[in-house]
Design a protein around this motif. Structure first.
Motif, short mmCIF file in Angstrom:
data_model
loop_
_atom_site.label_atom_id
_atom_site.label_comp_id
_atom_site.label_asym_id
_atom_site.label_seq_id
_atom_site.Cartn_x
_atom_site.Cartn_y
_atom_site.Cartn_z
N ALA A 178 0.82 -1.22 0.00
CA ALA A 178 0.00 0.00 0.00
C ALA A 178 0.85 1.27 0.00
O ALA A 178 0.41 2.31 -0.49
CB ALA A 178 -0.93 0.01 1.21
N THR A 179 2.07 1.17 0.52
CA THR A 179 2.95 2.35 0.61
C THR A 179 4.10 2.29 -0.39
O THR A 179 5.03 3.09 -0.30
CB THR A 179 3.51 2.49 2.03
N PHE A 180 4.03 1.34 -1.33
CA PHE A 180 5.08 1.19 -2.35
C PHE A 180 6.46 1.02 -1.70
O PHE A 180 7.45 1.57 -2.17
CB PHE A 180 5.07 2.38 -3.32
N ASP A 181 6.48 0.27 -0.60
CA ASP A 181 7.71 0.00 0.16
C ASP A 181 8.38 1.27 0.67
O ASP A 181 9.58 1.28 0.95
CB ASP A 181 8.70 -0.83 -0.66
N ASP A 182 7.64 2.32 0.83
CA ASP A 182 8.18 3.58 1.35
C ASP A 182 8.01 3.57 2.87
O ASP A 182 6.91 3.78 3.39
CB ASP A 182 7.42 4.75 0.72
N GLU A 183 9.09 3.34 3.58
CA GLU A 183 9.04 3.23 5.04
C GLU A 183 8.58 4.53 5.70
O GLU A 183 7.88 4.49 6.71
CB GLU A 183 10.40 2.80 5.60
#
Length: 109
Positions: free
Chosen positions: A12-17
């Motif tokens: 859901a966050t495009f692997d953006d921590e």
């Protein structure tokens, strides 16, 4: 069922921590704001239903399925019975606390 579906959150966050952390923080804020509204005896029924519904959606958006499922049962009980279903509310409180602990451990990692 995991309290927080990390794979779902990553997708859901495009692997953006950083984005994941921001969403988790927003979710915790929702818990802080909405749980008291849901629990408020004598509060407007529709407001309580709306709060449970919003919490359910917020939980689903981040992959907190146990919170979403418990909020859905609380929402359903409020709609059908007009009163807070005590057992379901206790379950929701528990999974909120447990999910927040998972989020805290995730942030500490």
């Amino acid at each position: 069922m995991p309290l927080l579906d990390s794979d779902y959150l990553a997708t859901a966050t495009f692997d953006d921590e950083a984005l994941a952390g921001e969403l988790l923080g927003l979710f915790e804020g929702q818990c802080d704001a909405l749980a008291p509204v849901i629990a408020r005896e004598g509060g407007a029924l529709q407001e309580r239903i709306d709060a449970a519904h919003t919490l359910k959606g917020g939980a689903r958006a981040i992959g907190a399925r146990a919170v979403a499922d418990a909020a859905e049962r609380v929402e359903s009980g409020l709609r059908s019975e007009g009163v807070l279903p005590r057992a379901e509310w206790a379950r929701l409180e528990t999974v909120i606390q447990e999910t927040r602990a998972v989020i805290a451990r995730r942030g500490a990692a």
